[in-house]
Design an enzyme around this catalytic site. Structure first.
Site, PDB file in Angstrom:
ATOM      1  N   ASN A  40       0.874  -1.172   0.000  1.00  0.00           N
ATOM      2  CA  ASN A  40       0.000   0.000   0.000  1.00  0.00           C
ATOM      3  C   ASN A  40       0.909   1.220   0.000  1.00  0.00           C
ATOM      4  OD1 ASN A  40      -1.853   2.019   0.436  1.00  0.00           O
ATOM      5  ND2 ASN A  40      -2.347   1.404   2.543  1.00  0.00           N
ATOM      6  N   TRP A  41       1.045   1.817  -1.170  1.00  0.00           N
ATOM      7  CA  TRP A  41       1.986   2.937  -1.293  1.00  0.00           C
ATOM      8  C   TRP A  41       1.468   4.216  -0.649  1.00  0.00           C
ATOM      9  CZ3 TRP A  41       4.277   2.709  -6.991  1.00  0.00           C
ATOM     10  CH2 TRP A  41       5.067   1.541  -7.095  1.00  0.00           C
ATOM     11  N   LYS A  42       0.161   4.281  -0.370  1.00  0.00           N
ATOM     12  CA  LYS A  42      -0.448   5.490   0.212  1.00  0.00           C
ATOM     13  C   LYS A  42      -0.158   6.698  -0.688  1.00  0.00           C
ATOM     14  CE  LYS A  42      -0.212   3.328   4.703  1.00  0.00           C
ATOM     15  NZ  LYS A  42      -0.207   3.489   6.157  1.00  0.00           N
TER      16      LYS A  42
ATOM     17  N   HIS B 230      -9.663   1.657   4.618  1.00  0.00           N
ATOM     18  CA  HIS B 230      -8.405   1.870   5.339  1.00  0.00           C
ATOM     19  C   HIS B 230      -8.650   2.851   6.487  1.00  0.00           C
ATOM     20  CE1 HIS B 230      -4.341   2.925   6.375  1.00  0.00           C
ATOM     21  NE2 HIS B 230      -3.967   1.807   5.766  1.00  0.00           N
TER      22      HIS B 230
ATOM     23  N   GLU C  47      -7.009   5.221   7.583  1.00  0.00           N
ATOM     24  CA  GLU C  47      -6.716   6.624   7.261  1.00  0.00           C
ATOM     25  C   GLU C  47      -7.901   7.264   6.537  1.00  0.00           C
ATOM     26  OE1 GLU C  47      -2.955   5.835   5.342  1.00  0.00           O
ATOM     27  OE2 GLU C  47      -2.161   5.182   7.281  1.00  0.00           O
TER      28      GLU C  47
ATOM     29  N   GLU D  17      -5.936  -4.508  10.408  1.00  0.00           N
ATOM     30  CA  GLU D  17      -4.890  -3.519  10.657  1.00  0.00           C
ATOM     31  C   GLU D  17      -5.199  -2.772  11.950  1.00  0.00           C
ATOM     32  OE1 GLU D  17      -2.741  -2.478   6.730  1.00  0.00           O
ATOM     33  OE2 GLU D  17      -4.398  -1.081   6.988  1.00  0.00           O
TER      34      GLU D  17
ATOM     35  N   GLY E 201       2.160   2.339  10.852  1.00  0.00           N
ATOM     36  CA  GLY E 201       3.169   3.384  10.730  1.00  0.00           C
ATOM     37  C   GLY E 201       3.828   3.768  12.044  1.00  0.00           C
TER      38      GLY E 201
ATOM     39  N   SER F 122       2.887  -1.989  10.566  1.00  0.00           N
ATOM     40  CA  SER F 122       4.315  -2.143  10.856  1.00  0.00           C
ATOM     41  C   SER F 122       4.834  -3.554  10.596  1.00  0.00           C
ATOM     42  CB  SER F 122       4.628  -1.696  12.289  1.00  0.00           C
ATOM     43  OG  SER F 122       4.317  -0.331  12.450  1.00  0.00           O
TER      44      SER F 122
ATOM     45  N   GLY G 294       2.589  -1.184   4.319  1.00  0.00           N
ATOM     46  CA  GLY G 294       2.698   0.240   3.996  1.00  0.00           C
ATOM     47  C   GLY G 294       4.144   0.631   3.765  1.00  0.00           C
ATOM     48  N   GLY G 295       4.753   1.227   4.767  1.00  0.00           N
ATOM     49  CA  GLY G 295       6.115   1.763   4.659  1.00  0.00           C
ATOM     50  C   GLY G 295       7.114   0.820   4.008  1.00  0.00           C
TER      51      GLY G 295
END
Ligand code: PGA
Length: 247
Positions: free
Chosen positions: A5-7, A92, A94, A164, A170, A210, A231-232
């Protein structure tokens, strides 16, 4: 499945570069899982083209809750599908927190995504206060009932769940393998109650929050953890590859 997930990261050029690195790294590998990359809307068409002769499938990170028309700035499920993308992430945390996407909006989005031939990676998870109060099960159950348990079995077969915990996204604070397993087993039991045992066994349930090159193998070793939403760590080709090969 391992899904990146590049966001809201990478320009189009940077995205193509990262996509190319991942594609090349996968060329002589045979991962034991489906590989999906979710990118910003503007990358989708180029990324789908790039991955045409690769095992990587492309996903959006969101889509509109309306079909078409005067909704300036929105991108519909049909538009996403027309790029060659096969999936979209929905729900998500966010999107729920910053863009106020509630159960009803997400129910609409899920229906439109499915009607337009997209598969859905549907995210659920509790915030820190809810976990501390021991309310995590009740929270994820309400999220499922609010937005996806209205689906027919035929429709639900196109849903991948991603657990999640919001406190882990994150933050570097990963759920322990035991916490992930406990929640994933609970989620599978909810799917079994709603759609039967076969559907529960066939449903892919990802862990996200994470998850990285160091802890992925330990998380994926749990019987009910079918992969990860990353993600990251999906923004670095080497790390993402390590996670893919850990599945
Ligand atoms: P993270 O994000 O891996 O950076 O914690 C996961 C996600 O939000 O999907």
């Amino acid at each position: 499945m391992v899904a990146g997930n590049w966001k809201m990261n990478t320009t189009l050029q940077e995205g193509i570069q990262l996509g190319t690195q991942i594609k090349n790294a996968l060329q002589d590998k045979q991962p034991a899982c489906e590989v999906v990359i979710a990118t910003p809307f503007i990358h989708l068409s180029k990324m789908a083209e790039l991955m045409q002769d690769s095992i990587v499938k492309i996903s959006a990170e969101n889509c509109a809750d309306k079909t078409s028309g005067a909704y300036t700035g929105e991108v519909s499920a049909a538009m996403v599908r027309s790029t060659g993308a096969q999936y979209t992430i929905l729900g998500h945390s966010e999107r729920r927190a910053y863009y106020h996407e509630d159960y009803d909006i997400l129910r609409q989005k899920v229906l439109l995504a499915l009607e337009n031939g997209l598969k859905v990676i549907f995210c659920i998870g509790e915030v820190k206060e809810e976990r501390e109060a021991g309310r995590q099960n009740e929270v994820v159950k309400a999220q499922l009932e609010g937005s996806v348990f209205n689906l027919t079995a035929e429709q639900f077969a196109n849903i991948t769940l991603a657990y999640e915990p919001v406190w882990a996204i994150g933050t570097g604070l990963t759920a322990t393998p035991a916490q992930a397993q406990e929640m994933h087993a609970y989620l599978r039991s909810l799917v079994a109650e709603q759609y039967g045992q076969n559907m529960a066994e066939d449903t892919t349930i990802l862990y996200g929050g994470s998850c990285n090159a160091k802890n992925a193998a330990e998380l994926f070793a749990n019987p009910d953890v079918d992969g990860g939403l990353i993600g990251g760590a999906s923004l670095k080709a080497d790390d993402f590859m390590t996670i893919i090969m850990a599945r």
